[in-house]
Design a protein around this motif. Structure first.
Motif, PDB file in Angstrom:
ATOM      1  N   THR A 174     -10.047   4.954  -5.610  1.00 14.23           N
ATOM      2  CA  THR A 174      -9.612   4.717  -4.239  1.00 14.23           C
ATOM      3  C   THR A 174      -8.593   3.590  -4.231  1.00 14.23           C
ATOM      4  O   THR A 174      -8.605   2.705  -5.098  1.00 14.23           O
ATOM      5  N   GLU A 175      -7.739   3.595  -3.222  1.00 12.46           N
ATOM      6  CA  GLU A 175      -6.743   2.535  -3.142  1.00 12.46           C
ATOM      7  C   GLU A 175      -7.392   1.184  -2.871  1.00 12.46           C
ATOM      8  O   GLU A 175      -6.895   0.149  -3.324  1.00 12.46           O
ATOM      9  N   TRP A 231      -7.109   4.178 -14.346  1.00  7.43           N
ATOM     10  CA  TRP A 231      -6.992   4.774 -13.018  1.00  7.43           C
ATOM     11  C   TRP A 231      -8.231   4.457 -12.198  1.00  7.43           C
ATOM     12  O   TRP A 231      -9.354   4.526 -12.702  1.00  7.43           O
ATOM     13  N   ARG A 243       0.727   3.680  -7.235  1.00  4.12           N
ATOM     14  CA  ARG A 243       0.637   2.231  -7.025  1.00  4.12           C
ATOM     15  C   ARG A 243      -0.032   1.585  -8.230  1.00  4.12           C
ATOM     16  O   ARG A 243      -1.069   2.073  -8.714  1.00  4.12           O
ATOM     17  N   TYR A 264      -3.342   3.826  -9.084  1.00  4.76           N
ATOM     18  CA  TYR A 264      -3.918   4.708  -8.078  1.00  4.76           C
ATOM     19  C   TYR A 264      -2.827   5.596  -7.490  1.00  4.76           C
ATOM     20  O   TYR A 264      -1.685   5.155  -7.286  1.00  4.76           O
ATOM     21  N   ALA A 265      -3.178   6.841  -7.219  1.00  8.62           N
ATOM     22  CA  ALA A 265      -2.286   7.768  -6.526  1.00  8.62           C
ATOM     23  C   ALA A 265      -3.131   8.696  -5.672  1.00  8.62           C
ATOM     24  O   ALA A 265      -4.291   8.983  -5.996  1.00  8.62           O
ATOM     25  N   THR A 266      -2.560   9.181  -4.592  1.00  8.67           N
ATOM     26  CA  THR A 266      -3.263  10.140  -3.749  1.00  8.67           C
ATOM     27  C   THR A 266      -3.248  11.518  -4.423  1.00  8.67           C
ATOM     28  O   THR A 266      -2.545  11.733  -5.414  1.00  8.67           O
ATOM     29  N   GLU A 288       0.828  -1.199   0.000  1.00  5.01           N
ATOM     30  CA  GLU A 288       0.000   0.000   0.000  1.00  5.01           C
ATOM     31  C   GLU A 288       0.867   1.256   0.000  1.00  5.01           C
ATOM     32  O   GLU A 288       2.027   1.238   0.414  1.00  5.01           O
ATOM     33  N   ILE A 289       0.277   2.339  -0.458  1.00 12.74           N
ATOM     34  CA  ILE A 289       1.016   3.602  -0.570  1.00 12.74           C
ATOM     35  C   ILE A 289       1.561   4.046   0.786  1.00 12.74           C
ATOM     36  O   ILE A 289       2.703   4.502   0.886  1.00 12.74           O
ATOM     37  N   ILE A 292      -7.860  -1.115  -5.755  1.00 12.18           N
ATOM     38  CA  ILE A 292      -6.740  -1.894  -6.280  1.00 12.18           C
ATOM     39  C   ILE A 292      -6.919  -3.377  -5.949  1.00 12.18           C
ATOM     40  O   ILE A 292      -6.535  -4.252  -6.734  1.00 12.18           O
TER      41      ILE A 292
END
Length: 276
Positions: free
Chosen positions: A162-163, A159, A117, A134-136, A102-103, A166
């Motif tokens: 939300t994480e 894309w 990620r 995914y990215a924040t 996880e990020i 994934i």
């Protein structure tokens, strides 16, 4: 692809997925001299050196001049690999293809939050991958675009919002090739049982899988509509599909993917706990 072609890209880990990305980037026009790969295995370094990329077993030296750093190591060695590199990623974009990482886990290990990620899948090896990204919000639009360019060298990029999604990507496309291979195995076995030579059953099955996928990709109709178009009332296809329905194949597939998603969540938690 223009932004990616002007970057120095470093890969930490030179396994199959890294090699697929490297091959795709070179085919898209990125000079091999802009790529550096760090891997502890001499045979891997020798193989990559044949592509004219820079190789090393020194991770610190590898990332020094990189604009983009791709993490492509096994989850179980991630902490050991990244802890000596903490604080060295200023001004660099990290792309992680490490399963289950996880990020927040990567951020704690690296000291940066400039992380994308990615959940790739193995058809990337033949440039037909499907990659969930995914990215924040701290990752700028230009860096998201850069990550898309790097991954699109080997296939489709999607894309997610939300994480947590994934884990769903992992269930659908990350593990997905194995489901189709399983179906192929079963069809080949059935063909043999029905009297076909194994080579004939294999060739027919694989070409049918390819053709069905290509039809689904290029058609304006949904897979459900395409299935209906092939299914004549009281015909052979309907006879087979009725067996599928009695065995609740659709429901079982949905249950199976839910199990894959749950296991993905568990593995992420296990990795997070092990790196604290």
């Amino acid at each position: 692809m223009s932004a990616a072609l002007n970057c120095n890209i470093c890969f930490i880990g030179g396994g199959n997925m890294a090699q697929a990305l490297i091959g795709g980037l070179i085919n898209r026009g990125l000079p091999a001299t802009r790529i550096t790969v760090s891997d502890p295995v001499e045979k891997v370094r020798q193989l990559l050196q044949e592509k004219d990329v820079h190789v090393t077993d020194d991770n610190i030296a590898a990332i020094k001049d990189a604009d983009v750093v791709v993490f492509a190591v096994k989850p179980q060695v991630l902490a050991n690999v990244l802890k000596p590199l903490k604080g060295l990623f200023e001004g660099k974009l990290i792309i992680s293809i490490v399963a289950g990482a996880e990020i927040n886990t990567i951020s704690n290990l690296t000291g940066t939050d400039q992380i994308v990620r990615v959940m790739p899948n193995t058809p990337a090896l033949v440039q037909t991958g499907a990659h969930g990204l995914y990215a924040t919000d701290v990752v700028a639009a230009k860096d998201r675009d850069l990550a898309s360019q790097v991954l699109s060298a080997t296939g489709l990029t999607i894309w997610v919002n939300t994480e947590a999604q994934i884990d769903a990507v992992t269930a659908v496309s990350g593990s997905g090739p194995a489901y189709f291979f399983y179906m192929m195995e079963s069809m080949i076995r059935a063909g043999k049982n029905l009297g076909l030579d194994e080579k004939v059953a294999t060739a027919l099955t694989l070409q049918t899988a390819l053709g069905a996928a290509q039809m689904a990709i290029t058609s304006s109709n949904s897979p459900a509509e395409l299935r209906k178009n092939v299914t004549s009332p009281n015909g052979t296809t309907q006879a087979a599909l009725e067996v599928f329905d009695r065995a609740q194949i659709s429901q079982n597939i949905q249950t199976a993917l839910a199990a894959a998603q749950k296991r993905s969540q568990e593995l992420a938690q296990e990795l997070s706990d092990s790196t604290k």
